[in-house]
Write an enzyme that holds these catalytic residues in place. Structure first.
Site, short mmCIF file in Angstrom:
data_model
loop_
_atom_site.label_atom_id
_atom_site.label_comp_id
_atom_site.label_asym_id
_atom_site.label_seq_id
_atom_site.Cartn_x
_atom_site.Cartn_y
_atom_site.Cartn_z
N TYR A 153 0.84 -1.20 0.00
CA TYR A 153 0.00 0.00 0.00
C TYR A 153 0.88 1.26 0.00
O TYR A 153 0.75 2.13 -0.87
CB TYR A 153 -0.94 0.00 1.21
CG TYR A 153 -1.65 1.30 1.41
CD1 TYR A 153 -2.48 1.82 0.43
CD2 TYR A 153 -1.48 2.03 2.59
CE1 TYR A 153 -3.12 3.04 0.60
CE2 TYR A 153 -2.12 3.25 2.77
CZ TYR A 153 -2.93 3.74 1.78
OH TYR A 153 -3.56 4.95 1.95
N ARG A 294 -0.49 -6.38 15.61
CA ARG A 294 -0.90 -6.50 14.21
C ARG A 294 0.34 -6.29 13.35
O ARG A 294 1.07 -5.32 13.54
CB ARG A 294 -1.96 -5.43 13.90
CG ARG A 294 -2.64 -5.58 12.59
CD ARG A 294 -3.83 -4.63 12.44
NE ARG A 294 -3.42 -3.24 12.33
CZ ARG A 294 -4.26 -2.23 12.11
NH1 ARG A 294 -5.56 -2.46 12.02
NH2 ARG A 294 -3.84 -1.00 12.01
N ASP A 297 2.48 -2.78 12.09
CA ASP A 297 2.15 -1.56 12.83
C ASP A 297 3.40 -0.94 13.44
O ASP A 297 4.01 -1.54 14.34
CB ASP A 297 1.18 -1.88 13.98
CG ASP A 297 -0.27 -1.87 13.55
OD1 ASP A 297 -0.57 -1.35 12.47
OD2 ASP A 297 -1.10 -2.40 14.33
N1 UFG Z 1 -5.93 -0.76 16.40
C1 UFG Z 1 -6.35 -1.62 17.38
N2 UFG Z 1 -7.56 -2.25 17.21
C2 UFG Z 1 -8.35 -2.04 16.11
C3 UFG Z 1 -7.90 -1.16 15.10
C4 UFG Z 1 -6.68 -0.54 15.29
O1 UFG Z 1 -5.68 -1.81 18.38
O2 UFG Z 1 -9.42 -2.66 16.03
C5 UFG Z 1 -4.66 -0.06 16.58
C6 UFG Z 1 -3.66 -0.38 15.49
O3 UFG Z 1 -2.91 -1.51 15.82
C7 UFG Z 1 -2.86 0.91 15.44
C8 UFG Z 1 -3.84 2.00 15.84
O4 UFG Z 1 -4.92 1.32 16.49
O5 UFG Z 1 -1.86 0.87 16.39
C9 UFG Z 1 -4.41 2.74 14.65
O6 UFG Z 1 -4.85 1.80 13.70
P1 UFG Z 1 -5.72 2.20 12.43
O7 UFG Z 1 -6.02 0.93 11.69
O8 UFG Z 1 -6.87 3.04 12.83
O9 UFG Z 1 -4.76 3.11 11.58
P2 UFG Z 1 -3.28 2.82 11.06
O10 UFG Z 1 -2.38 3.67 11.90
O11 UFG Z 1 -2.96 1.39 10.96
O12 UFG Z 1 -3.43 3.32 9.58
C10 UFG Z 1 -3.07 4.58 9.19
C11 UFG Z 1 -3.83 4.90 7.91
C12 UFG Z 1 -3.32 4.04 6.79
C13 UFG Z 1 -1.82 4.11 6.71
C14 UFG Z 1 -1.20 3.72 8.01
C15 UFG Z 1 0.30 3.86 7.97
O13 UFG Z 1 -5.21 4.70 8.09
O14 UFG Z 1 -3.89 4.49 5.58
O15 UFG Z 1 -1.67 4.60 9.01
O16 UFG Z 1 0.88 3.01 8.93
F1 UFG Z 1 -1.38 3.26 5.76
#
Ligand code: UFG
Length: 337
Positions: A153, A294, A297
């Site tokens: 991505y 996950r 992350d």
């Molecule tokens: N998380 C949980 N439980 C959940 C969902 C998320 O613990 O059900 C945690 C994740 O592990 C992470 C944090 O919450 O630590 C944020 O997660 P998100 O999925 O909300 O967002 P991300 O940080 O993974 O994603 C964002 C953008 C993506 C981008 C990414 C870059 O939404 O488009 O950052 O790492 F690619």
């Protein structure tokens, strides 16, 4: 359409094609543009977008993967600019199905760029992501941080950023790539909001856990080297992102070339802090369980928003995490689609 320049040097009326305008961030952009007096045409293939989210502007159902779809879109209208939100955007899915990500995010964008070139459209604002950086090497991530994406991505978005730089040199395309950190929130009247068929993002999952509509929330890892062991992110309101896009477009009028900006509030919150804030906002318990990490992350991702503030004059309004969650909470209690 003739461009009218107002006293601040901004274009008072533009005709803008919003690709992906039925999606979460795209639909907030469409609304923002319409409410700021611009003429909007939405293009979407509805693979993940919602018809109910398109409440402003003209709607065209078309697919960037089908170049023949684009010809009539551009042949029958003149656009002053394009904003491009179409993408596959799930990190985990990009690891298991990379072809889909490179095809949609890179080939689809190339088709759009080629149609823009053929029809003389020279301004583009492109949705990029913090995922272009990979594992952060500093507490605050500025635009010149090394780009080493760790998933397809992020790699697909970085490829497009490079294509935009080359297109600036070769064809004179003017572009801004905006690297969002964690987009969140919804409009206050809850007419539109975040609605993914498969929800992976933290704030929606926290609120669904409160409502009992999403199963038990899993906290992915509590053994990171952060203040409480859970991952830290920089949450930025979707309306502030919309505001940044319009500022970026105005910036392009006087600034040729390909530009990049990081968009975040510059403040990190841990998963536990988000859960605690959601409990205060909703007045309810947030059921959750701690699960394993996950994959992919990073422990912490926080933007330096300085360049966007200094160069674009971007001033986020939504700097309070509870206010951001409150706006999402209004939406999630009775989502319109
Ligand atoms: N998380 C949980 N439980 C959940 C969902 C998320 O613990 O059900 C945690 C994740 O592990 C992470 C944090 O919450 O630590 C944020 O997660 P998100 O999925 O909300 O967002 P991300 O940080 O993974 O994603 C964002 C953008 C993506 C981008 C990414 C870059 O939404 O488009 O950052 O790492 F690619």
């Amino acid at each position: 359409m003739q461009e009218v320049i107002n006293s601040q040097g901004n274009s008072s009326t533009m005709k803008i094609l919003v690709c992906g305008g039925a999606g979460y961030i795209g639909s907030h952009m469409v609304r923002w543009l319409s409410e700021h007096g611009h003429e909007v045409v939405v293009l979407d293939n509805f693979s993940t977008g919602h018809r109910g989210a398109v409440q402003w502007g003209e709607l065209l159902e078309a697919d960037l993967m089908v170049p023949a779809d684009l010809q009539p879109v551009f042949a029958s209208r003149h656009f002053d600019a394009v904003m491009h939100f179409c993408a596959r955007s799930l990190v985990g899915e990009s690891v298991t199905d990379p072809y889909a990500y490179y095809a949609n995010n890179v080939t689809g964008t190339l088709n759009l760029l080629e149609a823009m070139r053929r029809h003389g459209v020279e301004l583009l604002v492109f949705s990029s992501t913090a995922a272009v950086f990979g594992q952060p090497q500093s507490e605050l991530i500025s635009e010149d941080h090394p780009k080493a994406p760790i998933n397809p991505y992020g790699a697909s978005k970085l490829m497009v950023e490079r294509i935009l730089a080359d297109a600036g040199q070769a064809y004179g395309l003017r572009s801004v790539a905006l690297r969002y950190f964690n987009a969140a929130g919804a409009t206050l009247d809850a007419r539109i909001g975040e609605a993914h068929a498969c929800e992976t993002h933290l704030i929606p999952n926290v609120l669904k856990s409160v409502l009992g509509t999403g199963g038990s929330l899993k906290v992915f890892g509590d053994d990171y080297a952060t203040l409480d062991g859970t991952c830290v992110r920089d949450y930025v309101h979707v309306e502030d992102l919309a505001q940044a896009h319009l500022s970026a477009l105005n910036y392009l009028k006087d600034n040729p070339g390909a530009h990049t900006f990081n968009l975040g509030n510059g403040q990190g919150f841990s998963v536990r802090q988000v859960i605690d804030a959601a409990a205060r906002v909703t007045g309810r318990n947030v059921p959750f369980e701690v699960a394993s990490r996950r994959e992919g992350d990073p422990a912490s991702l926080v933007a330096s928003g300085r360049k966007a503030r200094d160069t674009l004059g971007w001033t986020p309004i939504w700097t309070d995490l509870e206010a951001i969650i409150e706006s999402a909470w209004r939406w999630h209690q009775s989502p319109a689609f």
